[in-house]
Design a protein around this motif. Structure first.
Motif, PDB file in Angstrom:
ATOM      1  N   ARG A 195       2.166  -0.906  12.916  1.00  0.00           N
ATOM      2  CA  ARG A 195       2.456  -2.322  12.677  1.00  0.00           C
ATOM      3  C   ARG A 195       1.508  -2.892  11.609  1.00  0.00           C
ATOM      4  O   ARG A 195       1.933  -3.559  10.685  1.00  0.00           O
ATOM      5  N   ARG A 196       0.218  -2.600  11.762  1.00  0.00           N
ATOM      6  CA  ARG A 196      -0.760  -3.087  10.775  1.00  0.00           C
ATOM      7  C   ARG A 196      -0.522  -2.464   9.408  1.00  0.00           C
ATOM      8  O   ARG A 196      -0.582  -3.135   8.378  1.00  0.00           O
ATOM      9  N   GLY A 197      -0.261  -1.166   9.377  1.00  0.00           N
ATOM     10  CA  GLY A 197      -0.008  -0.478   8.114  1.00  0.00           C
ATOM     11  C   GLY A 197       1.232  -1.015   7.419  1.00  0.00           C
ATOM     12  O   GLY A 197       1.250  -1.180   6.198  1.00  0.00           O
ATOM     13  N   ALA A 198       2.278  -1.308   8.197  1.00  0.00           N
ATOM     14  CA  ALA A 198       3.511  -1.849   7.618  1.00  0.00           C
ATOM     15  C   ALA A 198       3.250  -3.196   6.955  1.00  0.00           C
ATOM     16  O   ALA A 198       3.751  -3.470   5.862  1.00  0.00           O
ATOM     17  N   ARG A 199       2.454  -4.021   7.597  1.00  0.00           N
ATOM     18  CA  ARG A 199       2.129  -5.335   7.008  1.00  0.00           C
ATOM     19  C   ARG A 199       1.285  -5.178   5.737  1.00  0.00           C
ATOM     20  O   ARG A 199       1.516  -5.874   4.750  1.00  0.00           O
ATOM     21  N   ALA A 200       0.344  -4.257   5.765  1.00  0.00           N
ATOM     22  CA  ALA A 200      -0.492  -4.024   4.579  1.00  0.00           C
ATOM     23  C   ALA A 200       0.373  -3.548   3.403  1.00  0.00           C
ATOM     24  O   ALA A 200       0.233  -4.043   2.273  1.00  0.00           O
ATOM     25  N   ALA A 247      12.688  -7.704   8.311  1.00  0.00           N
ATOM     26  CA  ALA A 247      13.497  -6.484   8.250  1.00  0.00           C
ATOM     27  C   ALA A 247      12.749  -5.372   7.523  1.00  0.00           C
ATOM     28  O   ALA A 247      12.717  -4.228   7.995  1.00  0.00           O
ATOM     29  N   LEU A 248      12.140  -5.698   6.384  1.00  0.00           N
ATOM     30  CA  LEU A 248      11.420  -4.672   5.632  1.00  0.00           C
ATOM     31  C   LEU A 248      10.187  -4.202   6.398  1.00  0.00           C
ATOM     32  O   LEU A 248       9.903  -3.005   6.450  1.00  0.00           O
ATOM     33  N   ILE A 249       9.458  -5.121   7.003  1.00  0.00           N
ATOM     34  CA  ILE A 249       8.280  -4.728   7.787  1.00  0.00           C
ATOM     35  C   ILE A 249       8.704  -3.812   8.933  1.00  0.00           C
ATOM     36  O   ILE A 249       8.039  -2.808   9.211  1.00  0.00           O
ATOM     37  N   GLU A 267      11.305  -1.818   8.982  1.00  0.00           N
ATOM     38  CA  GLU A 267      11.656  -0.529   8.387  1.00  0.00           C
ATOM     39  C   GLU A 267      10.403   0.272   8.045  1.00  0.00           C
ATOM     40  O   GLU A 267      10.333   1.484   8.297  1.00  0.00           O
ATOM     41  N   LEU A 268       9.405  -0.404   7.484  1.00  0.00           N
ATOM     42  CA  LEU A 268       8.145   0.265   7.151  1.00  0.00           C
ATOM     43  C   LEU A 268       7.450   0.760   8.421  1.00  0.00           C
ATOM     44  O   LEU A 268       6.953   1.890   8.476  1.00  0.00           O
ATOM     45  N   GLU A 269       7.438  -0.082   9.437  1.00  0.00           N
ATOM     46  CA  GLU A 269       6.812   0.290  10.707  1.00  0.00           C
ATOM     47  C   GLU A 269       7.506   1.511  11.323  1.00  0.00           C
ATOM     48  O   GLU A 269       6.850   2.401  11.868  1.00  0.00           O
ATOM     49  N   ALA A 270       8.821   1.565  11.231  1.00  0.00           N
ATOM     50  CA  ALA A 270       9.560   2.706  11.778  1.00  0.00           C
ATOM     51  C   ALA A 270       9.150   4.007  11.096  1.00  0.00           C
ATOM     52  O   ALA A 270       8.966   5.026  11.762  1.00  0.00           O
ATOM     53  N   VAL A 271       8.989   3.969   9.780  1.00  0.00           N
ATOM     54  CA  VAL A 271       8.558   5.175   9.064  1.00  0.00           C
ATOM     55  C   VAL A 271       7.132   5.539   9.458  1.00  0.00           C
ATOM     56  O   VAL A 271       6.842   6.696   9.791  1.00  0.00           O
ATOM     57  N   LEU A 272       6.241   4.566   9.443  1.00  0.00           N
ATOM     58  CA  LEU A 272       4.845   4.849   9.760  1.00  0.00           C
ATOM     59  C   LEU A 272       4.679   5.334  11.201  1.00  0.00           C
ATOM     60  O   LEU A 272       3.820   6.173  11.477  1.00  0.00           O
ATOM     61  N   SER A 273       5.500   4.831  12.114  1.00  0.00           N
ATOM     62  CA  SER A 273       5.381   5.243  13.512  1.00  0.00           C
ATOM     63  C   SER A 273       5.829   6.687  13.711  1.00  0.00           C
ATOM     64  O   SER A 273       5.479   7.304  14.711  1.00  0.00           O
ATOM     65  N   VAL A 308       8.414   5.735   2.593  1.00  0.00           N
ATOM     66  CA  VAL A 308       8.046   4.336   2.367  1.00  0.00           C
ATOM     67  C   VAL A 308       8.482   3.908   0.973  1.00  0.00           C
ATOM     68  O   VAL A 308       9.075   2.831   0.793  1.00  0.00           O
ATOM     69  N   MET A 309       8.227   4.743  -0.003  1.00  0.00           N
ATOM     70  CA  MET A 309       8.622   4.402  -1.378  1.00  0.00           C
ATOM     71  C   MET A 309      10.134   4.316  -1.504  1.00  0.00           C
ATOM     72  O   MET A 309      10.651   3.466  -2.232  1.00  0.00           O
ATOM     73  N   ASP A 310      10.861   5.151  -0.773  1.00  0.00           N
ATOM     74  CA  ASP A 310      12.323   5.068  -0.779  1.00  0.00           C
ATOM     75  C   ASP A 310      12.807   3.707  -0.252  1.00  0.00           C
ATOM     76  O   ASP A 310      13.853   3.217  -0.671  1.00  0.00           O
ATOM     77  N   LEU A 311      12.045   3.125   0.666  1.00  0.00           N
ATOM     78  CA  LEU A 311      12.414   1.813   1.203  1.00  0.00           C
ATOM     79  C   LEU A 311      12.222   0.685   0.197  1.00  0.00           C
ATOM     80  O   LEU A 311      13.025  -0.241   0.135  1.00  0.00           O
ATOM     81  N   VAL A 312      11.137   0.737  -0.577  1.00  0.00           N
ATOM     82  CA  VAL A 312      10.792  -0.401  -1.434  1.00  0.00           C
ATOM     83  C   VAL A 312      11.191  -0.249  -2.897  1.00  0.00           C
ATOM     84  O   VAL A 312      11.391  -1.250  -3.594  1.00  0.00           O
ATOM     85  N   GLU A 313      11.327   0.985  -3.348  1.00  0.00           N
ATOM     86  CA  GLU A 313      11.626   1.195  -4.771  1.00  0.00           C
ATOM     87  C   GLU A 313      12.922   0.543  -5.240  1.00  0.00           C
ATOM     88  O   GLU A 313      12.972   0.012  -6.358  1.00  0.00           O
ATOM     89  N   PRO A 314      14.001   0.516  -4.432  1.00  0.00           N
ATOM     90  CA  PRO A 314      15.220  -0.162  -4.912  1.00  0.00           C
ATOM     91  C   PRO A 314      14.980  -1.630  -5.275  1.00  0.00           C
ATOM     92  O   PRO A 314      15.564  -2.141  -6.234  1.00  0.00           O
TER      93      PRO A 314
END
Length: 193
Positions: A147-152, A127-129, A131-137, A86-92
């Protein structure tokens, strides 16, 4: 034209850069620049373009989840790996905003004023949500919880990004805070830490 605008915004500052200077640097008429928009619109286009290019460059081939729970033969991504991905997705994005604090503050101000729509609240947010959902799933989350975790995580990220862009928090502190939020979300997935 956008490259010229970004170069001038970063070298001499957003506020002092004029449309005329952007046109001269880009080798186009002032009217051509104004057809794209005034400085605020150019700034939004610059940031949105960079953010979109990051999303386009990512591998989006991950399985996005499952319908009713966890597959018995599916190995869940461990919590620490989930947080890392998740951090790899948002840190850039956080690091990009840190490149030029003044320009990031101007961008945040333009967004907050609401006079210009930004794709970071529209298709780039989706797109980011996703990507986050894919990792969390791929971790211990059910599809609905992913889905809820990705939005949070997305809304925590967005708040910390705007706070860091405003200079109220240092970049590394924003990254550390977000890592804590992600860890909290992941630890409440019902899976093991």
């Amino acid at each position: 034209m956008l490259a010229a605008a970004e170069r001038l915004f970063r070298t001499q500052g957003f506020r002092v850069t004029t449309i005329r200077q952007i046109a001269a640097d880009a080798g186009v008429s002032t009217g051509t620049v104004m057809a794209v928009g005034e400085k605020d619109a150019l700034l939004v286009a610059i940031f949105d373009g960079w953010i979109a290019s990051v999303h386009r460059g990512r591998d989006t081939g991950h399985d996005t989840g499952h319908d009713t729970g966890h597959d018995a033969d599916r190995t869940s991504l461990p919590a620490t790996a989930t947080v890392g991905e998740v951090m790899d997705l948002v840190e850039p994005f956080i690091r990009y905003f840190a490149l030029d604090a003044e320009l990031s503050r101007e961008y945040a101000a333009v967004i907050v004023r609401g006079n210009h729509e930004s794709a970071i609240f529209q298709n780039l947010a989706l797109a980011l949500i996703a990507e986050l959902e894919a990792v969390l799933s791929r971790s211990a989350f059910t599809r609905a919880d992913a889905r809820r975790g990705a939005r949070a995580v997305y809304f925590a990220y967005l708040g910390l990004l705007m706070t860091a862009a405003n200079g109220a928090i240092e970049t590394q502190d924003a990254i550390d805070e977000l890592r804590q939020v992600v860890g909290f979300v992941v630890s409440h997935s019902g899976g093991e830490e």
